[in-house]
Design an enzyme around this catalytic site. Structure first.
Site, PDB file in Angstrom:
ATOM      1  N   ASN A   9       1.225  -1.047   0.380  1.00 31.87           N
ATOM      2  CA  ASN A   9       0.013   0.001  -0.294  1.00 31.87           C
ATOM      3  C   ASN A   9       0.690   1.250   0.150  1.00 31.87           C
ATOM      4  O   ASN A   9       2.004   1.505   0.660  1.00 31.87           O
ATOM      5  CB  ASN A   9      -0.944  -0.287   1.451  1.00 31.87           C
ATOM      6  CG  ASN A   9      -1.561   0.805   1.748  1.00 31.87           C
ATOM      7  OD1 ASN A   9      -1.643   2.176   0.257  1.00 31.87           O
ATOM      8  ND2 ASN A   9      -2.307   1.363   2.639  1.00 31.87           N
ATOM      9  N   LYS A  11       0.259   3.724  -0.224  1.00 32.04           N
ATOM     10  CA  LYS A  11      -0.407   5.428   0.458  1.00 32.04           C
ATOM     11  C   LYS A  11      -0.470   6.633  -0.901  1.00 32.04           C
ATOM     12  O   LYS A  11      -0.037   6.405  -1.311  1.00 32.04           O
ATOM     13  CB  LYS A  11       0.292   5.813   1.982  1.00 32.04           C
ATOM     14  CG  LYS A  11       0.101   4.342   2.496  1.00 32.04           C
ATOM     15  CD  LYS A  11      -0.235   4.620   4.560  1.00 32.04           C
ATOM     16  CE  LYS A  11      -0.037   3.256   4.762  1.00 32.04           C
ATOM     17  NZ  LYS A  11       0.137   4.030   6.139  1.00 32.04           N
ATOM     18  N   HIS A  94      -9.670   1.039   4.858  1.00 35.09           N
ATOM     19  CA  HIS A  94      -8.603   1.388   5.574  1.00 35.09           C
ATOM     20  C   HIS A  94      -8.968   2.798   6.938  1.00 35.09           C
ATOM     21  O   HIS A  94      -9.747   3.330   6.365  1.00 35.09           O
ATOM     22  CB  HIS A  94      -7.780   2.170   4.575  1.00 35.09           C
ATOM     23  CG  HIS A  94      -5.703   1.800   4.913  1.00 35.09           C
ATOM     24  ND1 HIS A  94      -5.848   3.318   6.307  1.00 35.09           N
ATOM     25  CD2 HIS A  94      -5.027   0.701   4.915  1.00 35.09           C
ATOM     26  CE1 HIS A  94      -3.929   2.694   6.845  1.00 35.09           C
ATOM     27  NE2 HIS A  94      -3.911   1.155   6.045  1.00 35.09           N
ATOM     28  N   GLU A  96      -7.415   4.949   7.819  1.00 36.71           N
ATOM     29  CA  GLU A  96      -6.555   6.440   7.440  1.00 36.71           C
ATOM     30  C   GLU A  96      -8.164   6.747   6.652  1.00 36.71           C
ATOM     31  O   GLU A  96      -8.281   8.091   7.006  1.00 36.71           O
ATOM     32  CB  GLU A  96      -5.593   6.858   6.679  1.00 36.71           C
ATOM     33  CG  GLU A  96      -4.470   6.177   7.651  1.00 36.71           C
ATOM     34  CD  GLU A  96      -2.871   4.996   6.690  1.00 36.71           C
ATOM     35  OE1 GLU A  96      -2.938   5.661   5.794  1.00 36.71           O
ATOM     36  OE2 GLU A  96      -2.125   4.613   7.459  1.00 36.71           O
ATOM     37  N   GLU A 166      -5.623  -5.210  10.685  1.00 36.04           N
ATOM     38  CA  GLU A 166      -4.823  -4.082  10.696  1.00 36.04           C
ATOM     39  C   GLU A 166      -5.240  -2.989  11.860  1.00 36.04           C
ATOM     40  O   GLU A 166      -5.950  -2.259  12.003  1.00 36.04           O
ATOM     41  CB  GLU A 166      -4.769  -2.614   9.537  1.00 36.04           C
ATOM     42  CG  GLU A 166      -4.345  -3.459   8.184  1.00 36.04           C
ATOM     43  CD  GLU A 166      -3.796  -2.300   7.025  1.00 36.04           C
ATOM     44  OE1 GLU A 166      -2.422  -2.480   6.782  1.00 36.04           O
ATOM     45  OE2 GLU A 166      -4.362  -1.823   6.689  1.00 36.04           O
ATOM     46  N   GLY A 172       2.385   2.669  11.257  1.00 39.26           N
ATOM     47  CA  GLY A 172       2.620   3.269  10.755  1.00 39.26           C
ATOM     48  C   GLY A 172       4.204   3.532  12.165  1.00 39.26           C
ATOM     49  O   GLY A 172       4.630   4.581  12.035  1.00 39.26           O
ATOM     50  N   SER A 211       2.733  -2.091  10.669  1.00 36.77           N
ATOM     51  CA  SER A 211       4.165  -2.868  10.474  1.00 36.77           C
ATOM     52  C   SER A 211       4.969  -3.666  10.500  1.00 36.77           C
ATOM     53  O   SER A 211       6.496  -4.176  10.512  1.00 36.77           O
ATOM     54  CB  SER A 211       4.535  -2.206  12.087  1.00 36.77           C
ATOM     55  OG  SER A 211       4.541  -0.740  12.486  1.00 36.77           O
TER      56      SER A 211
END
Ligand code: PGA
Length: 249
Positions: A9, A11, A94, A96, A166, A172, A211
Protein backbone atom coordinates in the site's frame (compact mmCIF):
# COMPACT_ATOMS: atom_id res chain seq x y z
CA UNK A 1 -5.19 -24.14 0.15
CA UNK A 2 -5.25 -20.36 0.45
CA UNK A 3 -2.55 -18.76 -1.69
CA UNK A 4 -0.39 -16.32 0.28
CA UNK A 5 -0.79 -12.70 -0.83
CA UNK A 6 1.53 -9.77 -0.16
CA UNK A 7 0.05 -6.36 -0.95
CA UNK A 8 1.97 -3.10 -0.95
CA UNK A 9 0.00 0.00 0.00
CA UNK A 10 1.99 2.96 -1.28
CA UNK A 11 -0.37 5.47 0.36
CA UNK A 12 0.30 9.05 -0.80
CA UNK A 13 3.94 8.50 -1.67
CA UNK A 14 6.15 8.71 -4.77
CA UNK A 15 6.27 11.12 -7.68
CA UNK A 16 5.78 9.54 -11.10
CA UNK A 17 9.50 9.07 -11.71
CA UNK A 18 9.96 7.53 -8.24
CA UNK A 19 7.01 5.22 -8.89
CA UNK A 20 8.49 4.13 -12.22
CA UNK A 21 11.86 3.44 -10.56
CA UNK A 22 10.17 1.43 -7.82
CA UNK A 23 8.21 -0.88 -10.14
CA UNK A 24 11.19 -1.27 -12.47
CA UNK A 25 13.19 -2.31 -9.42
CA UNK A 26 10.50 -4.82 -8.40
CA UNK A 27 10.40 -6.13 -11.96
CA UNK A 28 14.14 -6.76 -12.00
CA UNK A 29 13.94 -9.31 -9.16
CA UNK A 30 13.09 -12.97 -9.08
CA UNK A 31 9.89 -13.18 -7.01
CA UNK A 32 8.26 -16.27 -5.51
CA UNK A 33 5.68 -17.59 -8.00
CA UNK A 34 3.69 -19.22 -5.23
CA UNK A 35 2.90 -15.88 -3.65
CA UNK A 36 0.29 -13.52 -5.10
CA UNK A 37 1.77 -10.05 -5.43
CA UNK A 38 -0.06 -6.74 -5.63
CA UNK A 39 0.94 -3.08 -5.49
CA UNK A 40 -1.81 -0.62 -4.58
CA UNK A 41 -0.73 2.64 -6.16
CA UNK A 42 -2.20 6.16 -6.37
CA UNK A 43 -4.98 6.28 -9.00
CA UNK A 44 -3.02 8.50 -11.36
CA UNK A 45 -0.19 5.99 -11.74
CA UNK A 46 -2.28 2.84 -12.12
CA UNK A 47 -2.25 2.66 -15.95
CA UNK A 48 1.46 3.39 -16.20
CA UNK A 49 2.30 0.84 -13.49
CA UNK A 50 0.09 -1.75 -15.21
CA UNK A 51 1.94 -1.14 -18.42
CA UNK A 52 5.38 -1.53 -16.84
CA UNK A 53 4.33 -4.70 -14.98
CA UNK A 54 2.44 -6.26 -17.89
CA UNK A 55 4.87 -9.14 -18.47
CA UNK A 56 5.11 -10.02 -14.79
CA UNK A 57 2.76 -11.64 -12.29
CA UNK A 58 2.71 -8.53 -10.08
CA UNK A 59 -0.81 -7.11 -10.13
CA UNK A 60 -1.93 -3.52 -9.79
CA UNK A 61 -4.56 -2.20 -7.44
CA UNK A 62 -5.51 1.20 -6.06
CA UNK A 63 -6.27 2.59 -2.62
CA UNK A 64 -9.81 3.88 -2.86
CA UNK A 65 -12.98 3.89 -4.97
CA UNK A 66 -16.35 5.60 -4.91
CA UNK A 67 -19.41 3.36 -4.77
CA UNK A 68 -21.71 5.10 -7.26
CA UNK A 69 -21.70 3.81 -10.83
CA UNK A 70 -21.26 7.20 -12.53
CA UNK A 71 -22.51 10.78 -12.49
CA UNK A 72 -21.98 14.12 -10.83
CA UNK A 73 -19.41 13.18 -8.16
CA UNK A 74 -16.58 15.58 -8.85
CA UNK A 75 -13.19 14.12 -8.10
CA UNK A 76 -14.35 10.55 -7.61
CA UNK A 77 -13.49 7.30 -9.43
CA UNK A 78 -15.89 4.36 -9.82
CA UNK A 79 -15.29 0.60 -9.79
CA UNK A 80 -16.38 0.42 -13.43
CA UNK A 81 -13.70 2.98 -14.31
CA UNK A 82 -11.10 0.97 -12.40
CA UNK A 83 -12.17 -2.21 -14.15
CA UNK A 84 -11.87 -0.47 -17.52
CA UNK A 85 -8.17 0.29 -16.93
CA UNK A 86 -7.42 -3.20 -15.65
CA UNK A 87 -6.99 -2.40 -11.95
CA UNK A 88 -7.76 -5.63 -10.12
CA UNK A 89 -7.76 -4.75 -6.41
CA UNK A 90 -8.95 -1.88 -4.24
CA UNK A 91 -8.21 -1.19 -0.59
CA UNK A 92 -11.54 -0.46 1.10
CA UNK A 93 -12.15 0.89 4.59
CA UNK A 94 -8.52 1.52 5.51
CA UNK A 95 -8.34 3.11 8.96
CA UNK A 96 -6.82 6.26 7.46
CA UNK A 97 -9.91 6.65 5.28
CA UNK A 98 -12.21 5.91 8.17
CA UNK A 99 -10.57 8.41 10.53
CA UNK A 100 -9.30 11.17 8.22
CA UNK A 101 -12.04 11.03 5.57
CA UNK A 102 -15.00 9.96 7.67
CA UNK A 103 -15.69 6.67 5.93
CA UNK A 104 -18.46 4.85 7.79
CA UNK A 105 -19.26 1.12 7.87
CA UNK A 106 -22.19 1.81 5.57
CA UNK A 107 -19.94 3.50 3.00
CA UNK A 108 -17.45 0.64 3.30
CA UNK A 109 -20.26 -1.85 2.62
CA UNK A 110 -21.40 0.09 -0.47
CA UNK A 111 -17.82 0.15 -1.76
CA UNK A 112 -17.43 -3.61 -1.30
CA UNK A 113 -20.69 -4.18 -3.19
CA UNK A 114 -19.66 -1.89 -6.04
CA UNK A 115 -16.22 -3.57 -6.35
CA UNK A 116 -17.71 -7.06 -6.54
CA UNK A 117 -20.26 -5.96 -9.12
CA UNK A 118 -17.42 -4.68 -11.30
CA UNK A 119 -15.06 -7.62 -10.81
CA UNK A 120 -12.60 -5.78 -8.61
CA UNK A 121 -11.27 -7.56 -5.53
CA UNK A 122 -11.87 -5.47 -2.42
CA UNK A 123 -9.21 -5.61 0.29
CA UNK A 124 -11.48 -4.95 3.23
CA UNK A 125 -9.65 -3.44 6.21
CA UNK A 126 -10.71 -3.67 9.83
CA UNK A 127 -8.98 -3.04 13.12
CA UNK A 128 -9.26 -1.56 16.58
CA UNK A 129 -7.73 1.52 18.24
CA UNK A 130 -5.37 1.24 21.18
CA UNK A 131 -8.11 2.39 23.60
CA UNK A 132 -10.46 -0.27 22.27
CA UNK A 133 -7.79 -2.91 22.73
CA UNK A 134 -6.97 -1.75 26.25
CA UNK A 135 -10.62 -1.84 27.24
CA UNK A 136 -11.00 -5.34 25.75
CA UNK A 137 -13.36 -4.18 23.06
CA UNK A 138 -11.17 -5.22 20.11
CA UNK A 139 -13.16 -8.32 19.17
CA UNK A 140 -16.54 -6.59 19.44
CA UNK A 141 -15.32 -3.68 17.28
CA UNK A 142 -13.92 -6.00 14.62
CA UNK A 143 -16.98 -8.24 14.57
CA UNK A 144 -19.15 -5.19 14.03
CA UNK A 145 -16.93 -3.86 11.22
CA UNK A 146 -16.92 -7.24 9.43
CA UNK A 147 -20.65 -7.89 9.71
CA UNK A 148 -21.55 -4.38 8.52
CA UNK A 149 -19.00 -4.34 5.68
CA UNK A 150 -20.24 -7.70 4.37
CA UNK A 151 -23.94 -6.93 4.69
CA UNK A 152 -25.84 -8.37 1.69
CA UNK A 153 -22.71 -10.05 0.30
CA UNK A 154 -23.48 -13.64 -0.72
CA UNK A 155 -21.45 -16.79 -0.13
CA UNK A 156 -20.40 -16.80 -3.75
CA UNK A 157 -19.36 -13.16 -3.74
CA UNK A 158 -17.42 -13.28 -0.49
CA UNK A 159 -14.92 -15.69 -2.06
CA UNK A 160 -13.58 -12.67 -3.94
CA UNK A 161 -13.06 -10.54 -0.85
CA UNK A 162 -9.71 -10.27 0.93
CA UNK A 163 -9.82 -9.16 4.54
CA UNK A 164 -6.98 -7.25 6.16
CA UNK A 165 -6.78 -7.06 9.93
CA UNK A 166 -4.86 -3.90 10.76
CA UNK A 167 -4.78 -2.84 14.41
CA UNK A 168 -4.66 0.96 14.19
CA UNK A 169 -2.00 1.23 16.89
CA UNK A 170 0.36 -0.87 14.75
CA UNK A 171 0.04 1.12 11.51
CA UNK A 172 3.12 3.18 10.70
CA UNK A 173 4.23 3.10 14.32
CA UNK A 174 6.91 0.44 14.11
CA UNK A 175 4.92 -1.53 16.70
CA UNK A 176 3.76 -4.83 15.25
CA UNK A 177 1.11 -6.93 16.93
CA UNK A 178 2.82 -10.11 18.07
CA UNK A 179 2.18 -12.92 15.62
CA UNK A 180 0.19 -14.69 18.36
CA UNK A 181 -2.02 -11.63 18.95
CA UNK A 182 -2.57 -11.24 15.21
CA UNK A 183 -3.41 -14.93 14.87
CA UNK A 184 -5.88 -14.72 17.77
CA UNK A 185 -7.85 -11.92 16.11
CA UNK A 186 -7.58 -13.37 12.63
CA UNK A 187 -8.84 -16.78 13.74
CA UNK A 188 -11.67 -14.92 15.49
CA UNK A 189 -12.48 -13.20 12.17
CA UNK A 190 -12.57 -16.62 10.52
CA UNK A 191 -15.02 -17.80 13.19
CA UNK A 192 -17.33 -14.88 12.37
CA UNK A 193 -17.00 -15.65 8.66
CA UNK A 194 -17.89 -19.25 9.47
CA UNK A 195 -21.05 -18.09 11.24
CA UNK A 196 -21.92 -15.98 8.21
CA UNK A 197 -20.80 -18.22 5.36
CA UNK A 198 -20.18 -21.72 6.80
CA UNK A 199 -17.42 -23.68 5.05
CA UNK A 200 -16.73 -20.84 2.58
CA UNK A 201 -14.91 -19.16 5.49
CA UNK A 202 -12.05 -21.60 4.90
CA UNK A 203 -11.23 -20.16 1.49
CA UNK A 204 -11.39 -16.46 2.35
CA UNK A 205 -7.95 -14.95 2.69
CA UNK A 206 -7.21 -12.83 5.74
CA UNK A 207 -4.09 -10.68 5.93
CA UNK A 208 -2.34 -8.95 8.78
CA UNK A 209 -1.18 -5.33 8.39
CA UNK A 210 0.68 -2.92 10.65
CA UNK A 211 4.46 -2.41 10.61
CA UNK A 212 5.14 -5.61 8.67
CA UNK A 213 8.72 -5.67 7.40
CA UNK A 214 11.18 -8.21 5.98
CA UNK A 215 12.43 -8.96 9.52
CA UNK A 216 9.05 -10.05 10.90
CA UNK A 217 7.10 -11.28 7.85
CA UNK A 218 8.18 -14.90 8.13
CA UNK A 219 7.00 -15.24 11.71
CA UNK A 220 3.65 -13.60 10.88
CA UNK A 221 3.13 -15.76 7.81
CA UNK A 222 3.85 -18.91 9.81
CA UNK A 223 0.54 -18.52 11.67
CA UNK A 224 -2.20 -20.90 10.57
CA UNK A 225 -4.92 -18.37 9.78
CA UNK A 226 -2.76 -15.54 8.43
CA UNK A 227 -2.70 -15.67 4.64
CA UNK A 228 -0.80 -12.54 3.77
CA UNK A 229 0.35 -9.06 4.67
CA UNK A 230 -0.80 -5.56 3.77
CA UNK A 231 2.34 -3.46 3.95
CA UNK A 232 2.77 0.31 3.95
CA UNK A 233 6.20 1.77 4.75
CA UNK A 234 8.25 -1.35 4.00
CA UNK A 235 6.91 -1.71 0.44
CA UNK A 236 8.34 1.61 -0.76
CA UNK A 237 11.76 0.13 -1.54
CA UNK A 238 12.05 -2.51 -4.24
CA UNK A 239 14.50 -4.69 -2.25
CA UNK A 240 12.28 -4.61 0.80
CA UNK A 241 9.18 -5.51 -1.27
CA UNK A 242 11.15 -8.42 -2.77
CA UNK A 243 12.17 -9.65 0.68
CA UNK A 244 8.55 -9.48 1.89
CA UNK A 245 7.30 -11.45 -1.12
CA UNK A 246 10.13 -13.98 -0.85
CA UNK A 247 9.52 -14.69 2.84
CA UNK A 248 9.45 -18.39 2.08
CA UNK A 249 12.58 -18.67 -0.04
P1 PGA B 1 2.55 0.16 7.69
O1 PGA B 1 1.11 0.42 7.04
O2 PGA B 1 3.07 -1.13 7.12
O3 PGA B 1 3.38 1.35 7.29
O4 PGA B 1 2.34 0.05 9.17
C1 PGA B 1 0.20 -0.62 6.82
C2 PGA B 1 -1.08 -0.10 6.22
O5 PGA B 1 -1.55 0.96 6.63
O6 PGA B 1 -1.66 -0.72 5.29
Amino acid sequence: MRKPIIIGNWKMNNTLSEAIDLVNGIKSFELDKNVEKVVCVPYIYAMEMKNILKDTDVKVGVQNVYFEEKGAYTGEVSSAMLNSIGAEYVIVGHSERRTIFGETDDIVNKKVISCLKNEIIPILCCGETLEERKSEKAKAVIENQIRLALKDISKDEVKNVIIAYEPIWAIGTGITASSKDAEEIISFIRTILNEMYAETSEIIRIQYGGSVKPENVKEIMAEKNIDGALVGGACLKAESYRDLVNFNL
